[in-house]
Design a protein around this motif. Structure first.
Motif, mmCIF file in Angstrom:
data_model
loop_
_atom_site.group_PDB
_atom_site.id
_atom_site.type_symbol
_atom_site.label_atom_id
_atom_site.label_comp_id
_atom_site.label_asym_id
_atom_site.label_seq_id
_atom_site.Cartn_x
_atom_site.Cartn_y
_atom_site.Cartn_z
ATOM 1 N N VAL A 137 -0.250 2.090 3.965
ATOM 2 C CA VAL A 137 0.456 1.017 4.672
ATOM 3 C C VAL A 137 0.080 1.014 6.150
ATOM 4 O O VAL A 137 -0.130 -0.051 6.743
ATOM 5 C CB VAL A 137 1.975 1.178 4.482
ATOM 6 N N ALA A 138 -0.036 2.210 6.752
ATOM 7 C CA ALA A 138 -0.423 2.282 8.164
ATOM 8 C C ALA A 138 -1.828 1.730 8.384
ATOM 9 O O ALA A 138 -2.085 0.995 9.353
ATOM 10 C CB ALA A 138 -0.338 3.732 8.645
ATOM 11 N N TYR B 261 -3.327 -0.501 6.495
ATOM 12 C CA TYR B 261 -3.290 -1.955 6.304
ATOM 13 C C TYR B 261 -2.728 -2.662 7.536
ATOM 14 O O TYR B 261 -3.255 -3.701 7.975
ATOM 15 C CB TYR B 261 -2.454 -2.274 5.077
ATOM 16 N N LEU B 262 -1.670 -2.105 8.122
ATOM 17 C CA LEU B 262 -1.095 -2.717 9.315
ATOM 18 C C LEU B 262 -2.061 -2.665 10.485
ATOM 19 O O LEU B 262 -2.135 -3.613 11.284
ATOM 20 C CB LEU B 262 0.217 -2.008 9.678
ATOM 21 N N ALA B 263 -2.820 -1.568 10.605
ATOM 22 C CA ALA B 263 -3.820 -1.497 11.671
ATOM 23 C C ALA B 263 -4.879 -2.576 11.503
ATOM 24 O O ALA B 263 -5.307 -3.216 12.473
ATOM 25 C CB ALA B 263 -4.464 -0.111 11.683
ATOM 26 N N HIS B 264 -5.306 -2.812 10.273
ATOM 27 C CA HIS B 264 -6.281 -3.873 10.018
ATOM 28 C C HIS B 264 -5.715 -5.249 10.357
ATOM 29 O O HIS B 264 -6.406 -6.097 10.915
ATOM 30 C CB HIS B 264 -6.725 -3.826 8.554
ATOM 31 N N ARG B 265 -4.439 -5.451 10.018
ATOM 32 C CA ARG B 265 -3.831 -6.739 10.331
ATOM 33 C C ARG B 265 -3.748 -6.959 11.840
ATOM 34 O O ARG B 265 -3.958 -8.075 12.328
ATOM 35 C CB ARG B 265 -2.429 -6.802 9.717
ATOM 36 N N VAL B 266 -3.425 -5.905 12.584
ATOM 37 C CA VAL B 266 -3.353 -6.035 14.044
ATOM 38 C C VAL B 266 -4.714 -6.399 14.615
ATOM 39 O O VAL B 266 -4.839 -7.269 15.493
ATOM 40 C CB VAL B 266 -2.809 -4.731 14.666
ATOM 41 N N GLU C 12 -5.390 -10.059 13.895
ATOM 42 C CA GLU C 12 -4.616 -10.991 14.713
ATOM 43 C C GLU C 12 -5.114 -11.037 16.153
ATOM 44 O O GLU C 12 -5.102 -12.079 16.791
ATOM 45 C CB GLU C 12 -3.138 -10.588 14.680
ATOM 46 N N GLU D 117 -12.024 -7.749 11.037
ATOM 47 C CA GLU D 117 -11.361 -6.970 10.002
ATOM 48 C C GLU D 117 -12.382 -6.245 9.135
ATOM 49 O O GLU D 117 -13.275 -6.863 8.578
ATOM 50 C CB GLU D 117 -10.515 -7.885 9.122
ATOM 51 N N GLU E 260 -10.052 6.072 9.197
ATOM 52 C CA GLU E 260 -8.651 5.669 9.290
ATOM 53 C C GLU E 260 -7.741 6.691 8.614
ATOM 54 O O GLU E 260 -6.629 6.955 9.090
ATOM 55 C CB GLU E 260 -8.470 4.294 8.647
#
Length: 297
Positions: free
Chosen positions: A130-131, A133-138, A141, A148, A159
């Protein structure tokens, strides 16, 4: 570790957790049932056993009169009388039932510990995913869709190392990844982010952004990376470098939103050249690109 082996590991941990938890609950239920059975059994005290009435002898057990007995019968009667005067033999108390090996709860505790360990390991692995995935989303964005990382096992390994808290090792792996794939700028941005956010080293992060700005990529992304570098210069007290970077944005990419931000910080008025002209209306006619004029005559 690729996705296939990750899924295998997650499935194995989930199966171990489920099986161990089931065994623990089953053993706990058996112990509760045995405890309830022991509470339901009646308890006989020695006083109650002593006060119990003795059975009366039957008529057939009454010995005949002594004058009617023969010598042989006399000896037998005397022997029977002695036996009748002896205290009645009491049966030994029944031995308590012996429990089967492992029924005392030892294995139940072991199964519970195994289930807890499997659940904790599964939670840590899922949290790491999850961490990441959130880093990739940041990154997506902030720096756009192209930043990405997709399908890079080496980047995923870096990662994973970062998620374990080994930040310097993650930076080393990211640099090796950049050496193999120089076009993957998201790894360079990630190195700068680790220096800034995790290692609290704005100077090292500024050096990484300086290296990033030597590359040529999307002008808007380049401008916002330069603005971030200006923020780092201000934190380091390097006002001259910050002003020089703002003017560099104006010189290299004057028609971006980052350039408008740079003019605002420099206190310069927003000129017409700094604003993108709106696209021409689609009226069905052919329009020349900006800067071209129709040929006269």
């Amino acid at each position: 570790m690729n996705w296939f082996w990750r899924l295998v590991l997650y499935a194995a941990l989930a199966a171990v957790a489920y099986f161990s938890a089931s065994e623990f609950l089953a053993g706990f239920s058996r112990q509760m049932e045995r405890a309830a059975q022991r509470l339901d059994q009646p308890v006989t005290t020695p006083l109650e056993s002593a006060s119990a009435p003795e059975p009366s002898p039957s008529p057939s057990d009454t010995p005949p009169p002594a004058d009617e007995l023969t010598p042989t019968q006399d000896v037998a009667a005397a022997s029977a009388l002695a036996d009748s005067n002896a205290p009645p033999a009491t049966a030994p108390p029944p031995a308590p039932p012996r429990e089967a090996p492992g029924a005392r709860g030892g294995f139940s505790v072991v199964w519970g510990a195994v289930a807890l360990a499997a659940i904790l390991a599964l939670g840590l692995l899922v949290g790491r995913e999850v961490a990441g995935y959130l880093a990739h989303r940041v990154h997506r964005e902030i720096y756009g869709e192209a930043s990405e990382p997709v399908g890079d096992p080496e980047y995923d390994e870096a990662e994973a190392v970062w998620a374990r808290g080994e930040h310097l090792e993650a930076i080393r792996l990211l640099r090796e990844f950049l050496n193999h794939k120089p076009g993957k700028l998201h790894a360079a941005f990630r190195i700068a982010e680790i220096y800034e956010k995790d290692l609290k080293n704005p100077l090292a992060a500024a050096l990484e952004y300086e290296t990033i700005l030597t590359r040529r990529f999307d002008p808007e992304r380049w401008g916002w990376a330069a603005i971030h570098l200006v923020n780092l210069y201000n934190r380091l007290g390097q006002a001259e470098k910050a002003e020089a970077t703002l003017r560099r944005i104006l010189a290299e990419h004057p028609h971006t939103q980052a350039a408008a931000k740079a003019r605002e910080r420099l206190g310069e008025p927003l000129t017409a050249t700094a604003v993108e002209e709106p696209p021409p209306a689609d009226d069905g006619q052919f329009h020349l690109p900006r800067g071209f004029r129709p040929k006269k005559g």
